[in-house]
Design an enzyme around this catalytic site. Sequence first.
Site, PDB file in Angstrom:
ATOM      1  N   LYS A 191      18.785  14.437  44.430  1.00 22.87           N
ATOM      2  CA  LYS A 191      19.632  15.452  43.763  1.00 22.87           C
ATOM      3  C   LYS A 191      18.810  16.739  43.706  1.00 22.87           C
ATOM      4  O   LYS A 191      18.031  16.953  42.777  1.00 22.87           O
ATOM      5  CB  LYS A 191      20.009  14.954  42.360  1.00 22.87           C
ATOM      6  CG  LYS A 191      21.327  15.464  41.834  1.00 22.87           C
ATOM      7  CD  LYS A 191      21.442  16.955  41.740  1.00 22.87           C
ATOM      8  CE  LYS A 191      20.635  17.503  40.587  1.00 22.87           C
ATOM      9  NZ  LYS A 191      20.657  19.011  40.580  1.00 22.87           N
ATOM     10  N   GLU A 266       7.257  15.499  36.448  1.00 26.20           N
ATOM     11  CA  GLU A 266       6.394  16.591  36.917  1.00 26.20           C
ATOM     12  C   GLU A 266       6.976  17.872  36.349  1.00 26.20           C
ATOM     13  O   GLU A 266       7.984  18.389  36.839  1.00 26.20           O
ATOM     14  CB  GLU A 266       6.376  16.587  38.433  1.00 26.20           C
ATOM     15  CG  GLU A 266       6.105  15.174  38.940  1.00 26.20           C
ATOM     16  CD  GLU A 266       5.599  15.105  40.351  1.00 26.20           C
ATOM     17  OE1 GLU A 266       6.266  15.644  41.234  1.00 26.20           O
ATOM     18  OE2 GLU A 266       4.531  14.519  40.564  1.00 26.20           O
ATOM     19  N   CYS A 300       4.431  25.932  39.603  1.00 29.65           N
ATOM     20  CA  CYS A 300       3.993  25.307  38.354  1.00 29.65           C
ATOM     21  C   CYS A 300       2.482  25.355  38.156  1.00 29.65           C
ATOM     22  O   CYS A 300       1.995  25.284  37.038  1.00 29.65           O
ATOM     23  CB  CYS A 300       4.468  23.864  38.323  1.00 29.65           C
ATOM     24  SG  CYS A 300       3.987  22.965  39.819  1.00 29.65           S
TER      25      CYS A 300
HETATM   26  P1  NAD Z   1      15.094  22.801  35.638  1.00 29.15           P
HETATM   27  O1  NAD Z   1      14.468  21.889  34.665  1.00 29.15           O
HETATM   28  O2  NAD Z   1      16.010  23.847  35.139  1.00 29.15           O
HETATM   29  O3  NAD Z   1      15.947  21.959  36.717  1.00 29.15           O
HETATM   30  C1  NAD Z   1      15.337  20.932  37.490  1.00 29.15           C
HETATM   31  C2  NAD Z   1      16.396  19.950  37.955  1.00 29.15           C
HETATM   32  O4  NAD Z   1      16.946  19.261  36.828  1.00 29.15           O
HETATM   33  C3  NAD Z   1      17.578  20.571  38.683  1.00 29.15           C
HETATM   34  O5  NAD Z   1      17.892  19.780  39.803  1.00 29.15           O
HETATM   35  C4  NAD Z   1      18.674  20.519  37.637  1.00 29.15           C
HETATM   36  O6  NAD Z   1      19.983  20.508  38.189  1.00 29.15           O
HETATM   37  C5  NAD Z   1      18.361  19.208  36.953  1.00 29.15           C
HETATM   38  N1  NAD Z   1      18.907  19.027  35.610  1.00 29.15           N
HETATM   39  C6  NAD Z   1      19.197  19.982  34.690  1.00 29.15           C
HETATM   40  N2  NAD Z   1      19.642  19.409  33.545  1.00 29.15           N
HETATM   41  C7  NAD Z   1      19.617  18.070  33.754  1.00 29.15           C
HETATM   42  C8  NAD Z   1      19.952  16.951  32.940  1.00 29.15           C
HETATM   43  N3  NAD Z   1      20.385  17.081  31.687  1.00 29.15           N
HETATM   44  N4  NAD Z   1      19.795  15.718  33.467  1.00 29.15           N
HETATM   45  C9  NAD Z   1      19.332  15.562  34.724  1.00 29.15           C
HETATM   46  N5  NAD Z   1      19.017  16.584  35.548  1.00 29.15           N
HETATM   47  C10 NAD Z   1      19.150  17.823  35.063  1.00 29.15           C
HETATM   48  O7  NAD Z   1      13.893  23.449  36.482  1.00 29.15           O
HETATM   49  P2  NAD Z   1      13.907  24.626  37.557  1.00 29.15           P
HETATM   50  O8  NAD Z   1      14.255  25.919  36.901  1.00 29.15           O
HETATM   51  O9  NAD Z   1      14.682  24.198  38.759  1.00 29.15           O
HETATM   52  O10 NAD Z   1      12.386  24.623  37.999  1.00 29.15           O
HETATM   53  C11 NAD Z   1      11.371  25.288  37.305  1.00 29.15           C
HETATM   54  C12 NAD Z   1      10.541  24.302  36.506  1.00 29.15           C
HETATM   55  O11 NAD Z   1      10.033  23.264  37.349  1.00 29.15           O
HETATM   56  C13 NAD Z   1       9.305  24.967  35.918  1.00 29.15           C
HETATM   57  O12 NAD Z   1       9.152  24.543  34.597  1.00 29.15           O
HETATM   58  C14 NAD Z   1       8.172  24.457  36.779  1.00 29.15           C
HETATM   59  O13 NAD Z   1       6.915  24.466  36.166  1.00 29.15           O
HETATM   60  C15 NAD Z   1       8.652  23.078  37.083  1.00 29.15           C
HETATM   61  N6  NAD Z   1       7.968  22.537  38.262  1.00 29.15           N
HETATM   62  C16 NAD Z   1       7.034  21.554  38.059  1.00 29.15           C
HETATM   63  C17 NAD Z   1       6.344  21.034  39.135  1.00 29.15           C
HETATM   64  C18 NAD Z   1       5.312  19.950  38.946  1.00 29.15           C
HETATM   65  O14 NAD Z   1       4.939  19.317  39.928  1.00 29.15           O
HETATM   66  N7  NAD Z   1       4.823  19.704  37.746  1.00 29.15           N
HETATM   67  C19 NAD Z   1       6.620  21.486  40.421  1.00 29.15           C
HETATM   68  C20 NAD Z   1       7.583  22.476  40.591  1.00 29.15           C
HETATM   69  C21 NAD Z   1       8.251  22.994  39.492  1.00 29.15           C
END
Ligand code: NAD
Length: 493
Positions: A191, A266, A300
């Site tokens: 997803k 992550e 991140c």
């Molecule tokens: P986000 O949390 O807004 O969304 C991530 C995913 O979660 C999307 O696919 C979204 O559709 C889904 N999602 C949203 N609500 C959900 C729910 N209630 N249940 C299940 N899925 C749901 O994050 P973003 O804005 O896409 O990405 C940025 C974030 O990702 C930053 O905080 C960044 O640090 C983090 N990130 C972490 C890593 C790591 O390896 N630690 C790597 C890349 C990005």
Amino acid sequence: MALAELEPLNVDEEYRLLIGGDWVTPEAGTYEIVDPNTTQVIGHAPEASISQVNDAAAAAKAALPGWRDTPMAERCALLGRAADLIDERIGGLTGLLQGETGATINITEAVQLPACGDRFRQYETPVNLDESMAPYPVEANPLGPGGLAGAHVIRQPVGVVACITSYNFPLVNVSGKVAPALAMGNTVVIKPAPQDPLAMIKVVEIIEEAGFPPGVVNIVTGSGAAAGAALVGSPDVNMVSFTGSSAVGVKIMEAGAPTMKRLLMELGGKGACVLTDDCNVDSAVGAIASVWGLHSGQICTAPTRVIVHRSRYDELVDKLTAVAGILKVGDALDRETIVGPVITELHRNRVEHFIASGVADGATMLCGGERPDLPGYFVAPTLLADCEPDMRVVTEEIFGPVVAVMAHDGDDHAVELANNSNYGLFSYVFADSPGRAFEIGQRIQSGNVGINSLAPHVNAPFGGFKMSGIGRDRGIFGLHAYSELQALSWVSS
Ligand code: NAD
């Protein structure tokens, strides 16, 4: 201006969902994908219905026994074949991936694309993860006769894994989950993030050609939280491998509890970057400037929270200000551009809001802050000096081209400031002596610490302390993450 020449995109191209080996039309229609660089619509992504999401989970469950029983050597051979096909064809996705992420052409070609095949390649060789315990004598007892006790510990696949990912590096984030999960004998439902799922759908078409049995790999997409939430709630899904914000990570932990989901989380980061009094400031400046140049700080692991010894403070901020002044902010297709757009208008507003809050809280804005006069969602490289530990620009993840600088008065104080954070994903230490950097690094509460360098080790465990996540992946740790330990034990008399 040397603009990259890319194949024109077909805005009307039809993208579909892969469920149980069939490419199906989305039941809830489509939604627009917008290029953050131009704000133009570049395609339409499938909007899966909840029943299609559930079908994908059921298909993955049905495919599980056959895939789990396929020898690991065969599973890994298919991953190697997938890596070959991805490497052959990925160049054809350059325009699409660049367009939906808004990443500069240089970052698209150098970082976004090649890492996809690499993640599959990492798992093309089978490994033996079994372990035998040393035997030991046991006396007869009510549970059985005495003898020599032995145990064999094996790793079983977890089952159906929902791979839910963030927008910043869409292909890397997904392939880093799918490859180790499949190598271990799990089946997956992918997803991707709502903002940029199109190139990933194309990659799944490529992966499928490698010959994975129907249902082993499935992909569903959607514009909001519903598709991901349905997977988290599904009793057919055994594990959620999530990359995204800590806030959504918390929701997933809560929603996954009733079905006892295995979780790999992550999450967000606010990388501390400690500079000692004897460090090479120039090499640290190069690393810190990556917050501006590497996908506009939408990474991140970015070293966004700089903690520099007071004696080197002026030198550092002067040099950072000079570098920020020469970074070209502009058209992401211009090969001279270093700073491209952020993902959406909403996110740009959020980043601008953070910058304003920093200034209101007393930070000194040495550069940036203004909105560049460009059509896309741009934020100029921003440097906030004189920051204090409790300012929001220091405590919260901004996920944009913004660096906050604080002064420290010695190694203990630097460690205290570095650890004064809810996050603990990737931090950095720059010191003249690597030994001193190691000493400081071990005291920082962070899953990874870079010593005089930003580059991670590709096979080292990757993951976060505190609100930055749970679990580790990469290399052998990826196989561990997507498996359950099982012990087969006996007593031989
Ligand atoms: P986000 O949390 O807004 O969304 C991530 C995913 O979660 C999307 O696919 C979204 O559709 C889904 N999602 C949203 N609500 C959900 C729910 N209630 N249940 C299940 N899925 C749901 O994050 P973003 O804005 O896409 O990405 C940025 C974030 O990702 C930053 O905080 C960044 O640090 C983090 N990130 C972490 C890593 C790591 O390896 N630690 C790597 C890349 C990005």
